[in-house]
Design a protein around this motif. Sequence first.
Motif, PDB file in Angstrom:
ATOM      1  N   LEU A   1       0.831  -1.200   0.000  1.00 29.73           N
ATOM      2  CA  LEU A   1       0.000   0.000   0.000  1.00 29.73           C
ATOM      3  C   LEU A   1       0.869   1.256   0.000  1.00 29.73           C
ATOM      4  O   LEU A   1       0.608   2.214  -0.732  1.00 29.73           O
ATOM      5  CB  LEU A   1      -0.922  -0.001   1.228  1.00 29.73           C
ATOM      6  CG  LEU A   1      -2.097  -0.976   1.190  1.00 29.73           C
ATOM      7  CD1 LEU A   1      -2.789  -1.027   2.540  1.00 29.73           C
ATOM      8  CD2 LEU A   1      -3.091  -0.570   0.111  1.00 29.73           C
ATOM      9  N   GLN A   2       1.897   1.239   0.819  1.00 31.36           N
ATOM     10  CA  GLN A   2       2.799   2.386   0.894  1.00 31.36           C
ATOM     11  C   GLN A   2       3.494   2.634  -0.441  1.00 31.36           C
ATOM     12  O   GLN A   2       3.565   3.773  -0.913  1.00 31.36           O
ATOM     13  CB  GLN A   2       3.836   2.149   1.989  1.00 31.36           C
ATOM     14  CG  GLN A   2       4.870   3.262   2.090  1.00 31.36           C
ATOM     15  CD  GLN A   2       6.016   2.886   3.013  1.00 31.36           C
ATOM     16  OE1 GLN A   2       5.992   1.848   3.646  1.00 31.36           O
ATOM     17  NE2 GLN A   2       7.025   3.733   3.064  1.00 31.36           N
ATOM     18  N   ARG A   3       4.011   1.574  -1.072  1.00 27.73           N
ATOM     19  CA  ARG A   3       4.723   1.740  -2.337  1.00 27.73           C
ATOM     20  C   ARG A   3       3.784   2.165  -3.456  1.00 27.73           C
ATOM     21  O   ARG A   3       4.152   2.977  -4.318  1.00 27.73           O
ATOM     22  CB  ARG A   3       5.448   0.450  -2.721  1.00 27.73           C
ATOM     23  CG  ARG A   3       6.557   0.015  -1.789  1.00 27.73           C
ATOM     24  CD  ARG A   3       7.593   1.106  -1.536  1.00 27.73           C
ATOM     25  NE  ARG A   3       8.241   1.604  -2.721  1.00 27.73           N
ATOM     26  CZ  ARG A   3       9.430   1.205  -3.160  1.00 27.73           C
ATOM     27  NH1 ARG A   3      10.094   0.282  -2.496  1.00 27.73           N
ATOM     28  NH2 ARG A   3       9.969   1.737  -4.235  1.00 27.73           N
ATOM     29  N   LEU A   4       2.576   1.624  -3.474  1.00 23.49           N
ATOM     30  CA  LEU A   4       1.606   1.988  -4.509  1.00 23.49           C
ATOM     31  C   LEU A   4       1.242   3.470  -4.421  1.00 23.49           C
ATOM     32  O   LEU A   4       1.117   4.161  -5.434  1.00 23.49           O
ATOM     33  CB  LEU A   4       0.349   1.140  -4.379  1.00 23.49           C
ATOM     34  CG  LEU A   4       0.419  -0.296  -4.902  1.00 23.49           C
ATOM     35  CD1 LEU A   4      -0.851  -1.036  -4.552  1.00 23.49           C
ATOM     36  CD2 LEU A   4       0.636  -0.320  -6.401  1.00 23.49           C
ATOM     37  N   GLU A   5       1.050   3.952  -3.215  1.00 25.30           N
ATOM     38  CA  GLU A   5       0.619   5.338  -3.040  1.00 25.30           C
ATOM     39  C   GLU A   5       1.695   6.341  -3.436  1.00 25.30           C
ATOM     40  O   GLU A   5       1.392   7.492  -3.741  1.00 25.30           O
ATOM     41  CB  GLU A   5       0.208   5.568  -1.580  1.00 25.30           C
ATOM     42  CG  GLU A   5      -1.094   4.861  -1.210  1.00 25.30           C
ATOM     43  CD  GLU A   5      -1.456   5.068   0.242  1.00 25.30           C
ATOM     44  OE1 GLU A   5      -0.540   5.385   1.034  1.00 25.30           O
ATOM     45  OE2 GLU A   5      -2.626   4.915   0.590  1.00 25.30           O
ATOM     46  N   ASN A   6       2.955   5.910  -3.425  1.00 26.31           N
ATOM     47  CA  ASN A   6       4.045   6.822  -3.743  1.00 26.31           C
ATOM     48  C   ASN A   6       4.687   6.546  -5.098  1.00 26.31           C
ATOM     49  O   ASN A   6       5.633   7.241  -5.475  1.00 26.31           O
ATOM     50  CB  ASN A   6       5.120   6.736  -2.645  1.00 26.31           C
ATOM     51  CG  ASN A   6       4.617   7.263  -1.317  1.00 26.31           C
ATOM     52  OD1 ASN A   6       4.443   8.454  -1.126  1.00 26.31           O
ATOM     53  ND2 ASN A   6       4.365   6.365  -0.385  1.00 26.31           N
ATOM     54  N   TYR A   7       4.177   5.546  -5.812  1.00 34.04           N
ATOM     55  CA  TYR A   7       4.759   5.205  -7.107  1.00 34.04           C
ATOM     56  C   TYR A   7       4.374   6.264  -8.137  1.00 34.04           C
ATOM     57  O   TYR A   7       3.198   6.628  -8.266  1.00 34.04           O
ATOM     58  CB  TYR A   7       4.276   3.828  -7.550  1.00 34.04           C
ATOM     59  CG  TYR A   7       4.824   3.391  -8.878  1.00 34.04           C
ATOM     60  CD1 TYR A   7       6.178   3.177  -9.046  1.00 34.04           C
ATOM     61  CD2 TYR A   7       3.988   3.221  -9.977  1.00 34.04           C
ATOM     62  CE1 TYR A   7       6.693   2.787 -10.263  1.00 34.04           C
ATOM     63  CE2 TYR A   7       4.488   2.820 -11.199  1.00 34.04           C
ATOM     64  CZ  TYR A   7       5.837   2.613 -11.334  1.00 34.04           C
ATOM     65  OH  TYR A   7       6.351   2.227 -12.547  1.00 34.04           O
ATOM     66  N   PRO A   8       5.335   6.801  -8.890  1.00 31.04           N
ATOM     67  CA  PRO A   8       5.048   7.913  -9.802  1.00 31.04           C
ATOM     68  C   PRO A   8       4.327   7.517 -11.089  1.00 31.04           C
ATOM     69  O   PRO A   8       3.835   8.389 -11.808  1.00 31.04           O
ATOM     70  CB  PRO A   8       6.443   8.465 -10.121  1.00 31.04           C
ATOM     71  CG  PRO A   8       7.359   7.290  -9.954  1.00 31.04           C
ATOM     72  CD  PRO A   8       6.778   6.470  -8.845  1.00 31.04           C
ATOM     73  N   GLY A   9       4.279   6.226 -11.416  1.00 28.50           N
ATOM     74  CA  GLY A   9       3.660   5.798 -12.663  1.00 28.50           C
ATOM     75  C   GLY A   9       2.309   5.137 -12.447  1.00 28.50           C
ATOM     76  O   GLY A   9       1.643   5.327 -11.427  1.00 28.50           O
ATOM     77  N   LEU A  10       1.901   4.332 -13.417  1.00 27.61           N
ATOM     78  CA  LEU A  10       0.623   3.630 -13.358  1.00 27.61           C
ATOM     79  C   LEU A  10       0.858   2.181 -12.958  1.00 27.61           C
ATOM     80  O   LEU A  10       1.717   1.505 -13.520  1.00 27.61           O
ATOM     81  CB  LEU A  10      -0.065   3.692 -14.731  1.00 27.61           C
ATOM     82  CG  LEU A  10      -1.335   2.848 -14.896  1.00 27.61           C
ATOM     83  CD1 LEU A  10      -2.434   3.313 -13.948  1.00 27.61           C
ATOM     84  CD2 LEU A  10      -1.828   2.888 -16.345  1.00 27.61           C
TER      85      LEU A  10
END
Length: 711
Positions: free
Chosen positions: A596-605
């Motif tokens: 969840l943490q990585r998804l929320e901060n990932y710059p792409g799709l």
Amino acid sequence: MNSIHLLEEAASSLSKTQRLLARDVNARALFAQLERIDKLLQRYFYKLQNRDENDKHDMQSFLGSRETYEQRMSEVNGMPHWVSNEKVLTQPSAIPIDQDSRLGQLVTRFDLTSFEIDLLLLSLLPQFESRYELLLRYLQDDSKATGVTVAFALGLLCQGVDDRLAQEACLSQQATLLFNGLITLKHKAGLFSTVHAEPALYRYLIGQDALPEYLECVHWLVVPEHLPDTHPAFTAQLARVCCNQSENSKGKGKREKGAGATLILLRGLPGSGRAVAVVAAAASMGRQALCLDLALLPEDDEVAREILTLTLREARLRSACLVLRGVAEFSGKYAALCASLSKRLAVHTEPVVCLIEPHTATVWLGNLPQVLLNLPVRSAKENEALLRSQLLSTERLDIQGLVRRFQMSPDTLRQTVQEADLYRRKRDPDACLSQADLHAAFRLRAQQNFGKLAQRIDPVRQFDDLIISDGLYQELQEILAAIRHREHVLEQGFARKIGYGFGISVLFHGDSGTGKTMVAEVLAGALGVDLIKIDLSTVVNQYIGETEKNLSRIFDLASADAGVLFFDEADALFGKRSETKNAQDRHANIEVSYLLQRLENYPGLVILASNHRSHLDSAFTRRLTFITHFTKPDTQLREQIWRRIWPKHIVLNQDIDFAALARQTDLTGANIRNIALLASWLAAEDQAPVSLAHIQQALRREQTKMGRIDL
């Protein structure tokens, strides 16, 4: 007679290169010191000549006559006779070393004593003049000698026994010369070891700046021309920390001797321009930046340890800022080498910057004080300025579109633009640089190596290939709009309002074969990037903590990649969190939180696909940006699929009723594709056009696979 005149020729003859060097300030300072060593050798040479002519018996010369012996036996002097009889010769006068010369810088940066300077120059002499090698062999009475023995060096350079005993400490492994790789001791142990100076020191002293060839994992960092500094305040801050705020204080509170390196952890994403920031900060202090990639060190520990020593030597020799890549992986994999590096950094006098990623664990190198700095994230406008600075003309180019799709890495931006120009030449040497040229270069440059963790798919299917409902089509357009305009909207104030969670994540859920993977490919194609399909069988690991490591690597690589991340069958990673009964359950729940943490901060799709939404954790699904349901096609869509699935070169019988086929069986698009492919094979076998009979036979096979009929 040749031996007698050898030294005179060596001392008086200068090559053309040496005469040219003599006009240089560095060479003048160097030759002034070499003259003193040369005089010592001359004195030793002629002393040896006199001994050979007058003393027929060396041992008698050493012990003295019998009368002297008998007198000595009746006396107690408190020291051996060779100490009391030793004559201390006056050393040739020394000329002060110009501190601005390279020799002066070498002495200052390594805090060398006069003996250490003399020993270094003595061992370097044959590189300045090859005839010194012959002379040293003669003086040491060894025709095969390849260097200066410790015993000879001590006898030549020291004044008396006390001085020799004191200077032997300079040849210990922990002393300056050996510890910093300025000299090496080879062959036999003790006084019979030979002293060898590094050829790199000779090249440095005569004005050359090239790094030693054996330091293959070390290179100078260079900033591309005309690259603007998008964060001047941060550059100034980094420079202040590198200086330790004492070197600019005009003599107040200077660094204590042996205080060790200033260790800076510079955190940022790969390709974010960390190296460029270090180079800019170093340049503002009049320094260069020397980079060591720890991941490229040889597997042999001894060779790797030597490279670490010599890299630190080169950085200190040139007062350069040392940049270390791959510190986190290095510290975890090579504990002994990491301890050795920490020990050497404890006495290193130049700034050291460790480049680390946002989600790696904190790295500690020994007990050195260290400071953590976060590289500011560039805005879209700053990225546009970076790209424009490298282009001669931006006419007819969509700079904003390129910035939205690809990461502008200052480290490789110049090379990427050059590669785009190669695509232009390939297309038409007389044409102007086009959007397609830049797109091709940026797309290739962005590709990261995921290894076994993911499969890279080059999208070939487009929206025209999709047969979907109007509602689903509208949802896909909304996803594309979010990607295209995310940065612009966040810059209007939403970034402060939201605070965190800027990533765009999509859940595709629905029955197998309803087109989830195909739509993911189409979206990637619409964005002009690759589809990165994650292989969950290599990601999910039964061992505690390994899954998070795999996920961390995927997201770190993907952050530098322009592709769309696609997790198929995401239930394996994003399933409902279980009741915590043991350590395994606890870590399984941690994996979901980490994602969840990585998804929320990932710059792409990021696209996740699941056959059943109900299998996913509800807290997880609530935090997704989009949730799209894929249903089986209705009769009207099935008829369109039946009609459009056939390639134009496949010949069909005119009697095929696609409307009837659509009404006959409830099938997905994947089922219809499989049927069309098998029917075409059957027709090719019969050397006939595809007929209804071929389709019906293929349909029965597909239904058997689905478990609907038993043939």
